[in-house]
Design an enzyme around this catalytic site. Structure first.
Site, mmCIF file in Angstrom:
data_model
loop_
_atom_site.group_PDB
_atom_site.id
_atom_site.type_symbol
_atom_site.label_atom_id
_atom_site.label_comp_id
_atom_site.label_asym_id
_atom_site.label_seq_id
_atom_site.Cartn_x
_atom_site.Cartn_y
_atom_site.Cartn_z
ATOM 1 N N GLU A 54 82.597 67.296 59.333
ATOM 2 C CA GLU A 54 83.258 68.488 59.763
ATOM 3 C C GLU A 54 83.433 68.682 61.187
ATOM 4 O O GLU A 54 84.487 69.133 61.513
ATOM 5 C CB GLU A 54 82.432 69.747 59.019
ATOM 6 C CG GLU A 54 82.367 69.685 57.550
ATOM 7 C CD GLU A 54 81.076 69.070 57.329
ATOM 8 O OE1 GLU A 54 80.368 69.536 56.312
ATOM 9 O OE2 GLU A 54 80.444 68.357 57.845
ATOM 10 N N CYS A 82 76.772 72.520 56.036
ATOM 11 C CA CYS A 82 75.527 72.998 56.454
ATOM 12 C C CYS A 82 75.916 74.386 57.233
ATOM 13 O O CYS A 82 77.010 74.701 57.528
ATOM 14 C CB CYS A 82 74.623 72.011 57.011
ATOM 15 S SG CYS A 82 75.421 71.653 58.864
ATOM 16 N N CYS A 85 77.839 73.512 60.727
ATOM 17 C CA CYS A 85 79.191 73.268 60.242
ATOM 18 C C CYS A 85 80.046 74.507 59.634
ATOM 19 O O CYS A 85 80.967 74.896 60.160
ATOM 20 C CB CYS A 85 79.427 72.108 59.230
ATOM 21 S SG CYS A 85 78.957 70.511 59.735
#
Length: 150
Positions: A54, A82, A85
């Site tokens: 990402e 996560c 990101c």
């Protein structure tokens, strides 16, 4: 639906990561129906713990757009983002995230944390989950099974 087509492109990125020995996670960033950037996990290759798929895609898209704000974009990723990101998506003002497999250990789009829709944030990212989830999950599970058997 374009989401499945874009997820296929993200899966292609994930396969590129796997070929390089990285955890197979891939992402594409879409603006006005067109993919403007892509990325795959490069944490091992670049010795950079922030080099998630990402983050790579967001960096490339920002350079492409010549703007740190990625208004009206959609990030399509094979694994639930996560917290790092998710934070980057909020900072970049990504409009929507579409992800395949949920991450029950570190997911920040509802599985473990809810960063993207947190009311305390100055921006919220729309979430669409489960697109080609089985394919995305199987790719990750097969990668880790193979890794453990070595």
């Amino acid at each position: 639906m374009d989401a499945e087509l874009w997820m296929q492109a993200a899966l292609h990125q994930a396969r590129l990561a796997e070929e390089k020995g990285e955890v197979p996670v891939g992402a594409v960033l879409v603006h006005q129906g067109e993919i403007i950037a892509s990325g795959f996990n490069e944490t091992i290759l670049s010795c950079d713990p922030s080099a998630h798929a990402e983050i790579i895609a967001i960096r490339k898209a920002a350079a492409f757009c010549k703007n740190h704000r990625l208004i009206d974009t959609t990030l399509v990723v094979t694994l639930e983002p996560c917290a790092m990101c998710a934070g980057a998506m909020i900072q970049a003002r990504v409009g929507k995230v579409i992800f395949g497999a949920s991450d029950p250990r570190a997911g920040a789009a509802g599985s473990v944390f809810q960063v993207l829709q947190n009311g305390a944030q100055n921006h919220r990212v729309e979430i669409v989950s489960g697109i080609l989830a089985t394919t995305c999950r199987d790719m990750l599970q097969d990668f880790f099974k193979a890794k453990r058997s070595r």
